[in-house]
Scaffold this active site. Structure first.
Site, PDB file in Angstrom:
ATOM      1  N   LYS A 189      -5.643 -11.341   8.861  1.00  0.00           N
ATOM      2  CA  LYS A 189      -6.869 -10.769   8.305  1.00  0.00           C
ATOM      3  C   LYS A 189      -7.443  -9.678   9.228  1.00  0.00           C
ATOM      4  CE  LYS A 189      -7.012 -12.990   4.424  1.00  0.00           C
ATOM      5  NZ  LYS A 189      -5.701 -13.634   4.475  1.00  0.00           N
TER       6      LYS A 189
HETATM    7  C1  LIG Z   1      -8.175 -14.103  -1.284  1.00  0.00           C
HETATM    8  C2  LIG Z   1      -7.869 -15.176  -0.302  1.00  0.00           C
HETATM    9  N1  LIG Z   1      -8.641 -16.270  -0.277  1.00  0.00           N
HETATM   10  C3  LIG Z   1      -8.417 -17.262   0.596  1.00  0.00           C
HETATM   11  C4  LIG Z   1      -7.380 -17.205   1.490  1.00  0.00           C
HETATM   12  C5  LIG Z   1      -7.132 -18.379   2.395  1.00  0.00           C
HETATM   13  O1  LIG Z   1      -7.492 -18.099   3.702  1.00  0.00           O
HETATM   14  P1  LIG Z   1      -7.198 -19.163   4.861  1.00  0.00           P
HETATM   15  O2  LIG Z   1      -5.766 -18.996   5.240  1.00  0.00           O
HETATM   16  O3  LIG Z   1      -8.138 -18.765   5.966  1.00  0.00           O
HETATM   17  O4  LIG Z   1      -7.513 -20.509   4.332  1.00  0.00           O
HETATM   18  C6  LIG Z   1      -6.549 -16.086   1.517  1.00  0.00           C
HETATM   19  C7  LIG Z   1      -5.456 -16.023   2.486  1.00  0.00           C
HETATM   20  O5  LIG Z   1      -4.713 -15.125   2.649  1.00  0.00           O
HETATM   21  C8  LIG Z   1      -6.812 -15.035   0.595  1.00  0.00           C
HETATM   22  O6  LIG Z   1      -6.032 -13.940   0.542  1.00  0.00           O
END
Ligand SMILES: Cc1ncc(COP(=O)(O)O)c(C=O)c1O
Length: 384
Positions: A189
């Site tokens: 990210k």
């Molecule tokens: C749109 C979106 N929401 C949620 C997530 C989940 O994030 P995390 O890995 O921090 O749980 C991602 C992960 O890439 C994502 O692209």
């Protein structure tokens, strides 16, 4: 065709930018003897809360954890329908299924690939309890329209702002409009803590989530006089961010504006060089938008381009050692969601078949950006 010289290094699709500041802050945490959620997590929460201008923030172990807590805190559960895009990562739909709610997939807009307010409104029924929007690639969805929709129908609005850490639309910061919003600090990210996330929003809801995210224990560990001096008031989960991760997070957060500016610079270079290639659509940025640029997403029309999206990805990889990514496999096409779309999703399906994410991150040099541009030009038969 002039592929890269054999010795050219693999250009990854993404690489985090971590410096001495993060290392020093982590060492400070290690030396402090306090490793779990504590002073550093609290500092990180304050920084995010103050900059977003929201009532409260809770640092957690992932965006998925934040989404799960958001649904639990908002009282969304069995029998509830929640409208959400299918052109997203599986995190929000999975969290919905975990609480017993039903994701109702509505189509996205062709300009931004964000959930379309009209399609979302058409999907509302008496069972609808909430809308979970997602700011695709870092371009905020129509925040004004979704706030209005949620208010008119009495629905909870949750922003999955994993892609939009520093993005605005119509003067509103992504993450500041929903009743609750979530950020991701996953390794790829815009800023990272390795794994991590943040839940922000209305104080009463974040408070409830904080309780649920530390086992339902009524007092955090650092505020207790004796270790057993607590009560469990709800059956909670364990989702807090450690201070080790928060140490990285506070330093990364202070670099967010600079990281986003560099991403925007790379995006501008790509757009000026690639716009006009037949069958290749560069990302649109609507008026009034400050894009977060988590992704630089191009869309390849196989009827007009000299090659398909998959051929482009394969040739960039094998001939030019340039890695790319795809966002996303629509959730309704994933095995566990088979048959779950109860309306057609043509824009979602076309976008998913054509989309390719090019490398776009602050650790890229200008030469590497040029390398990607030259490679794409060559694939289109253009000599530099
Ligand atoms: C749109 C979106 N929401 C949620 C997530 C989940 O994030 P995390 O890995 O921090 O749980 C991602 C992960 O890439 C994502 O692209």
């Amino acid at each position: 065709m002039t592929p890269q010289t054999p010795e050219a290094e693999q250009l990854p699709w993404n690489r985090p930018s971590l410096g001495e500041e993060e290392i020093t802050e982590v060492i400070d945490t290690l030396r402090s003897g306090w490793l779990t959620h504590g002073p550093k997590a609290t500092r990180f929460e304050s920084a995010v809360r103050d900059e977003l201008g929201v009532q409260d923030a809770f640092a957690v172990s992932s965006c998925t954890a934040a989404l799960h807590l958001a649904l639990l805190a908002a009282g969304i559960g069995a029998g509830d329908d929640v409208i959400t895009p299918s052109l997203t990562f599986c995190a929000a739909p999975n969290a919905l299924r975990q609480v017993g709610a039903r994701p109702v997939f509505a189509d996205v807009e062709p300009a931004t690939y964000n959930l379309c307010p009209e399609q979302a409104e058409a999907a509302i029924t008496s069972a609808t309890k909430a809308i979970v929007v997602m700011h695709y690639a870092g371009h905020p969805c129509d925040l004004v329209a979704f706030r209005d929709l949620a208010d008119r129908y009495g629905l909870v609005l949750i922003e999955d702002a994993a892609h939009a850490l520093l993005a605005r639309r119509d003067g509103l910061r992504a993450g500041s409009v929903g009743d609750l919003a979530t950020f991701s600090f996953y390794a790829n990210k815009v800023i990272t803590t390795g794994e991590g996330g943040m839940l922000i929003g209305r104080r009463s809801l974040v408070d409830r989530a904080r309780l649920l995210g530390r086992h339902g224990i009524d007092a955090p560990v650092w505020q207790r006089r004796r270790s057993a001096d607590y009560e469990v008031t709800v059956p909670g989960l364990k989702y807090v961010m450690s201070d080790l991760a928060a140490a990285v997070g506070v330093r990364q957060w202070s670099k967010l504006a600079a990281f986003t500016a560099r991403r925007a610079q790379i995006a501008a270079a790509y757009t000026s060089a690639l716009a006009g290639l037949p069958g290749l659509a560069t990302p649109q940025v609507l008026p009034g938008v400050e894009h977060g640029w988590f992704l630089y997403a191009v869309f390849i029309d196989p009827e007009q381009a000299p090659l398909t999206r998959d051929q482009m990805a394969d040739r960039l990889h094998t001939e030019y050692k340039i890695a790319t990514s795809q966002h996303f496999r629509p959730v309704h096409t994933l095995q566990v969601y088979a048959g779950s779309a109860d309306r057609p999703l043509p824009v979602t399906e076309t976008a998913a078949a054509r989309q390719l994410s090019l490398p776009c991150y602050p650790a890229m040099t200008d030469q590497q950006v040029e390398r990607v541009i030259t490679a794409v030009h060559e694939l289109w038969g253009k000599r530099s």
